[in-house]
Design an enzyme around this catalytic site. Structure first.
Site: not given
Length: 453
Positions: A44-45
């Protein structure tokens, strides 16, 4: 000197790692795209940074603003890293099924955390979708990320994750497998890979209680498919705009138990300490192994790190409470191990039937032993009680002795499961086990089913 200017520059370029033991019976080469090497320990970064930068570019996010998002925890972590570097405040809204570790980590990096109930409709004002939207209208100078419908989510994976996989496999990839939640990863990677080679198969992993698989196969959004589930990070009770069903060739559902069991197996057998959705993804490949050939190259993406699940899937007591540990059960004491510490609910012969009904509702049980002088002298079961009350409603005010059935059979703690199973019948709904020093508990049909399964 070689160094990065800030932590955001370390996002991406995650490794491909061969899976060996768990997939030994799979003909294809199975490679894991391990996203835990991102600074926030999850895939998700990538999209968190992309969504913030795109919002900055078009003016939706202004200097000194507040970023608001509903998240399962990982997107929140990615957003937190970006907010720290760029000077924004962050408010994360989570459902209460998310692990405590995720909530604690978000608070540790400066996020304000709101926790909402899981088992409510998406449009319920208490849901984490609704709370996120409401906060965005109440907090000045704020921006609601909405990862489910934000196209920058998919864009991040089209620009980074997809090209990395293509380059790392030298274009030899034949299948991409990943759990589907917001849909950004599968849609972005799938779009990129299909443009490179339309024959590449894109498989989405779903969970029971989610709508994706049936909707993909029939075009029907079936609310009957929706029910609470334990698996974290994948499945939905909505259709996010980021899920591009056109690039997905197949969905495969994996049970909560298998997701947890295979998450633990990845740690113990492969040394890959990853999250709950990774267990789902690897089990999905095993379920579909007959569709794979020796020359196939399968890339499966592992979303996040196992440290966020140490209080849940990596905790034996948590697993045991849910019947997820495949421990050998050979005798009566093994059958009640999950609930031996709980109070055995009983009624006396002189208690009113209404009290028994109250206890059955309160403890959500279907049967109660009846005691007199510390001995089991009878029993009550919901089906027989229901039939009796339908015929004579006034029975609920009478003492239990007027409606009780025969006492449940009794066994000792060492009685083999095979002997116990023979005691169950249409008229016998439970068995009492006597163990330890004057310790007694009840074995239900559900306990027997858990032992068998």
């Amino acid at each position: 000197m070689k160094y990065y200017n800030n932590i955001l520059e370390t996002i991406g370029n995650t490794p491909l790692v061969k899976i060996n033991k768990i997939t030994k019976d799979v003909k294809a080469l199975v490679l894991a795209k391990v996203e835990t090497t991102n600074p926030g320990n999850s895939v998700k970064d990538r999209m968190a940074l992309q969504m913030i930068e795109d919002a900055e570019a078009d003016g939706r996010l202004k200097p000194g603003g507040t970023v608001i998002e509903g998240t399962s925890g990982n997107t929140g972590m990615g957003l937190a890293l970006a907010c720290i570097q760029k000077g924004y405040k962050l408010i994360c809204v989570l459902s209460d099924k998310q692990s405590k570790e995720k909530m604690d980590i978000l608070r540790a990096v400066g996020a304000e955390v709101h926790v909402c109930p899981t088992n409510v409709e998406p449009d319920d004002p208490r849901s984490y979708y609704s709370v996120s939207k409401r906060l965005a209208t109440e907090v000045p100078n704020s921006w609601y990320v909405n990862q489910y419908d934000n196209p920058s989510n998919t864009k991040a994976h089209y620009l980074t994750t997809g090209p990395e996989i293509w380059e790392q496999t030298e274009g030899k990839i034949t299948h991409f497998v990943v759990g589907v939640g917001t849909g950004g990863t599968i849609s972005g990677v799938g779009k990129y890979l299909k443009e490179k080679n339309p024959d590449i198969k894109i498989w989405g992993i779903d969970t029971y209680g989610s709508v994706f698989k049936k909707y993909h196969e029939t075009g029907i959004f079936d609310e009957n498919e929706i029910y609470p589930y334990i698996t974290e990070g994948i499945g939905e009770d909505i259709l996010p705009k980021n899920v591009n069903f056109d690039v997905i060739d197949k969905f495969e559902k994996v049970t909560d138990k298998d997701a947890a069991v295979y998450q633990r197996r990845l740690a113990k057998e492969e040394g890959i300490f990853v999250g709950n959705s990774a267990g789902s993804a690897i089990k999905g490949i095993l379920q579909l192994k007959d569709e794979l050939k020796e020359d196939d190259v399968v890339v499966v993406l592992f979303h996040d790190h196992g440290s966020r699940y140490v209080g849940k899937m990596f905790n034996d007591d948590w697993m045991r409470d849910r019947g997820f540990l495949d421990e050998e059960k050979v005798c009566a004491e093994d059958l009640i191990k999950d609930h031996a510490g709980k109070h055995l609910v009983t009624v006396s012969t002189s208690d009113p039937v209404s009290q028994a009904i109250l206890l059955m509702n309160q403890y959500k049980i279907s049967q109660i032993p009846v005691v007199e002088n510390n001995k089991f002298v009878g029993s009550l079961t919901d089906n027989k009680l229901f039939s009796a009350l339908l015929e004579k409603p006034e029975l609920k005010e009478l003492p239990v002795k007027h409606v009780m059935e025969a006492a449940f059979p009794e066994v000792n703690g060492n009685t083999p499961i095979e002997e116990i199973s023979k005691l169950f019948s249409h008229d016998t709904q439970a068995v009492i086990v006597n163990y330890g020093e004057d310790q007694r508990h009840i074995i239900t049909r559900q306990d027997m089913i858990k032992a068998i399964c």
